[in-house]
Scaffold this motif. Structure first.
Motif, PDB file in Angstrom:
ATOM      1  N   GLY A   1     -12.364   0.265  -1.345  1.00 33.66           N
ATOM      2  CA  GLY A   1     -13.670  -0.707  -2.032  1.00 33.66           C
ATOM      3  C   GLY A   1     -13.523  -0.831  -2.685  1.00 33.66           C
ATOM      4  N   TYR A   2     -13.207  -0.657  -3.944  1.00 30.39           N
ATOM      5  CA  TYR A   2     -13.174  -2.266  -4.802  1.00 30.39           C
ATOM      6  C   TYR A   2     -12.583  -2.679  -4.957  1.00 30.39           C
ATOM      7  CZ  TYR A   2      -9.613   1.053  -7.444  1.00 30.39           C
ATOM      8  OH  TYR A   2      -9.637   1.121  -7.573  1.00 30.39           O
ATOM      9  N   TYR A   3     -11.639  -3.144  -3.794  1.00 32.33           N
ATOM     10  CA  TYR A   3     -10.154  -3.341  -3.460  1.00 32.33           C
ATOM     11  C   TYR A   3     -10.755  -5.193  -2.930  1.00 32.33           C
ATOM     12  CZ  TYR A   3      -6.310  -5.667  -1.330  1.00 32.33           C
ATOM     13  OH  TYR A   3      -5.381  -7.344  -1.128  1.00 32.33           O
ATOM     14  N   PHE A   4     -11.968  -4.771  -2.102  1.00 36.70           N
ATOM     15  CA  PHE A   4     -12.587  -5.851  -1.164  1.00 36.70           C
ATOM     16  C   PHE A   4     -13.299  -6.094  -1.527  1.00 36.70           C
ATOM     17  CE2 PHE A   4      -9.812  -3.829   2.553  1.00 36.70           C
ATOM     18  CZ  PHE A   4      -9.034  -4.859   2.936  1.00 36.70           C
ATOM     19  N   THR A   5     -14.515  -5.048  -2.055  1.00 35.41           N
ATOM     20  CA  THR A   5     -15.732  -6.123  -2.798  1.00 35.41           C
ATOM     21  C   THR A   5     -15.185  -6.914  -4.091  1.00 35.41           C
ATOM     22  OG1 THR A   5     -16.581  -3.008  -3.088  1.00 35.41           O
ATOM     23  CG2 THR A   5     -17.532  -5.348  -4.565  1.00 35.41           C
ATOM     24  N   ALA A   6     -14.234  -6.867  -4.650  1.00 37.35           N
ATOM     25  CA  ALA A   6     -13.511  -8.015  -5.507  1.00 37.35           C
ATOM     26  C   ALA A   6     -13.253 -10.000  -4.991  1.00 37.35           C
ATOM     27  CB  ALA A   6     -12.241  -7.491  -6.896  1.00 37.35           C
ATOM     28  N   LEU A   7     -12.541  -9.005  -3.521  1.00 37.10           N
ATOM     29  CA  LEU A   7     -11.944 -10.271  -2.485  1.00 37.10           C
ATOM     30  C   LEU A   7     -13.102 -10.921  -2.300  1.00 37.10           C
ATOM     31  CD1 LEU A   7      -8.999  -9.022  -0.533  1.00 37.10           C
ATOM     32  CD2 LEU A   7      -8.939 -10.091  -3.133  1.00 37.10           C
ATOM     33  N   ASP A   8     -14.187  -9.903  -1.664  1.00 38.39           N
ATOM     34  CA  ASP A   8     -16.232 -10.592  -1.541  1.00 38.39           C
ATOM     35  C   ASP A   8     -16.031 -11.947  -1.718  1.00 38.39           C
ATOM     36  OD1 ASP A   8     -14.906  -9.428   0.945  1.00 38.39           O
ATOM     37  OD2 ASP A   8     -16.577  -7.538   1.200  1.00 38.39           O
TER      38      ASP A   8
ATOM     39  N   LEU B   1       0.911  -1.434  -0.086  1.00 44.08           N
ATOM     40  CA  LEU B   1      -0.699  -0.297  -0.326  1.00 44.08           C
ATOM     41  C   LEU B   1       0.488   1.470   0.030  1.00 44.08           C
ATOM     42  CD1 LEU B   1      -2.485  -0.325   2.800  1.00 44.08           C
ATOM     43  CD2 LEU B   1      -2.903  -0.806   0.160  1.00 44.08           C
ATOM     44  N   TYR B   2       0.674   2.204  -1.396  1.00 46.78           N
ATOM     45  CA  TYR B   2       1.318   3.195  -0.551  1.00 46.78           C
ATOM     46  C   TYR B   2      -0.083   4.213  -1.699  1.00 46.78           C
ATOM     47  CZ  TYR B   2       4.130   7.563  -1.390  1.00 46.78           C
ATOM     48  OH  TYR B   2       4.012   8.856  -1.105  1.00 46.78           O
ATOM     49  N   ASN B   3      -0.439   4.810  -0.031  1.00 46.50           N
ATOM     50  CA  ASN B   3      -1.629   5.914  -0.812  1.00 46.50           C
ATOM     51  C   ASN B   3      -2.791   5.525  -1.322  1.00 46.50           C
ATOM     52  OD1 ASN B   3       0.206   8.193   0.165  1.00 46.50           O
ATOM     53  ND2 ASN B   3       1.226   9.134  -0.728  1.00 46.50           N
TER      54      ASN B   3
ATOM     55  N   GLY C   1       4.263   3.009   3.914  1.00 45.07           N
ATOM     56  CA  GLY C   1       4.877   5.074   4.679  1.00 45.07           C
ATOM     57  C   GLY C   1       3.764   5.821   4.158  1.00 45.07           C
ATOM     58  N   SER C   2       2.720   4.850   3.502  1.00 46.25           N
ATOM     59  CA  SER C   2       1.225   6.502   3.314  1.00 46.25           C
ATOM     60  C   SER C   2       1.271   6.972   3.686  1.00 46.25           C
ATOM     61  CB  SER C   2       0.047   5.257   3.096  1.00 46.25           C
ATOM     62  OG  SER C   2       0.148   4.297   1.853  1.00 46.25           O
TER      63      SER C   2
ATOM     64  N   VAL D   1      -3.973   2.857   5.429  1.00 46.57           N
ATOM     65  CA  VAL D   1      -4.128   2.450   6.468  1.00 46.57           C
ATOM     66  C   VAL D   1      -5.234   2.118   7.446  1.00 46.57           C
ATOM     67  CG1 VAL D   1      -2.584   1.518   8.800  1.00 46.57           C
ATOM     68  CG2 VAL D   1      -1.797   2.195   6.594  1.00 46.57           C
ATOM     69  N   LYS D   2      -5.892   3.453   7.476  1.00 46.03           N
ATOM     70  CA  LYS D   2      -7.243   3.686   7.890  1.00 46.03           C
ATOM     71  C   LYS D   2      -8.572   2.884   6.829  1.00 46.03           C
ATOM     72  CE  LYS D   2     -10.354   6.607   9.521  1.00 46.03           C
ATOM     73  NZ  LYS D   2     -11.236   8.545  10.277  1.00 46.03           N
ATOM     74  N   ARG D   3      -8.325   3.488   6.011  1.00 44.52           N
ATOM     75  CA  ARG D   3      -9.090   2.610   5.202  1.00 44.52           C
ATOM     76  C   ARG D   3      -9.325   0.988   5.060  1.00 44.52           C
ATOM     77  NH1 ARG D   3     -10.623   7.417   0.810  1.00 44.52           N
ATOM     78  NH2 ARG D   3     -11.341   8.921   2.343  1.00 44.52           N
ATOM     79  N   PHE D   4      -8.109   0.722   4.994  1.00 46.26           N
ATOM     80  CA  PHE D   4      -8.321  -1.225   4.680  1.00 46.26           C
ATOM     81  C   PHE D   4      -8.116  -1.224   5.827  1.00 46.26           C
ATOM     82  CE2 PHE D   4      -6.422   0.655   0.176  1.00 46.26           C
ATOM     83  CZ  PHE D   4      -6.877  -0.290  -0.285  1.00 46.26           C
TER      84      PHE D   4
END
Length: 183
Positions: free
Chosen positions: A19-26, A11-13, A42-43, A48-51
């Motif tokens: 949202g769409y990363y986890f929608t696809a995983l679900d 993850l970097y920024n 180092g975002s 980090v908060k959103r993920f």
């Protein structure tokens, strides 16, 4: 717990992509739970908060942060070393995986008994704009190198291409041993 596959994502920024990363995983069509390791590089945004706010019905999520900005390869290597699976799937945070993507990779690894690397499936995208209008820091830097390059860019843009075909392999999987040797 042993997982059939571990997704490692640097993850970097990428807060916008959670949202769409986890929608696809679900929506993955696996019956077993799988592991997701997110390594913050180092975002400076709220990545980090959103993920970390996502509740995943199909996967167990671990976030590794506080290591500073060391680069995408170092972040991925940290994730690979922390993985609990015999198959490591490397994915960027801003892609959308097809519903059968993880199953595809697991099956190929089973059939070929842990090949060096599995790539794909490949996505073909028809993009409704001129190829040179696609935002890319690398492309913009490259296209501004010299007068000859600027002339070539102008010539291509004058052809009034209305779309282009973009072929991208968006994922790769391998064993942890191969991953650490290759990366």
């Amino acid at each position: 717990m042993t997982y059939p596959i571990t997704i490692v994502t640097a993850l970097y920024n990428k807060a916008f992509a959670a949202g769409y990363y986890f929608t696809a995983l679900d929506k993955q069509d696996l019956d077993e739970r799988f592991e997701v390791i997110l390594v913050d590089d180092g975002s400076t945004d709220e990545s980090v908060k959103r993920f970390s706010q996502h509740v995943a019905p199909k996967c167990d999520i671990r976030i590794i942060s506080g290591l500073g900005q060391r680069g995408q390869c170092a972040a991925r290597n940290t994730g690979i070393q922390a993985a609990s699976s015999n198959i490591i799937f490397i994915a960027d945070a801003d892609i959308i995986l097809s519903t059968n993507c993880l199953r595809y990779h697991i099956n190929i690894h089973k059939i070929f008994r842990s090949p060096l690397v599995v790539m794909g499936p490949t996505n073909f995208e028809w993009v409704p704009r001129h190829a040179l209008d696609t935002p890319s820091r690398f492309a913009n830097e490259l296209l501004e190198l010299d007068d000859e390059t600027r002339t070539a860019k102008a010539e291509l843009q004058s052809r009034k291409l209305n779309s282009y075909l973009n072929c991208v392999t968006r994922n790769v999987s391998m064993s942890p041993k191969n991953a650490l040797e290759l990366f």
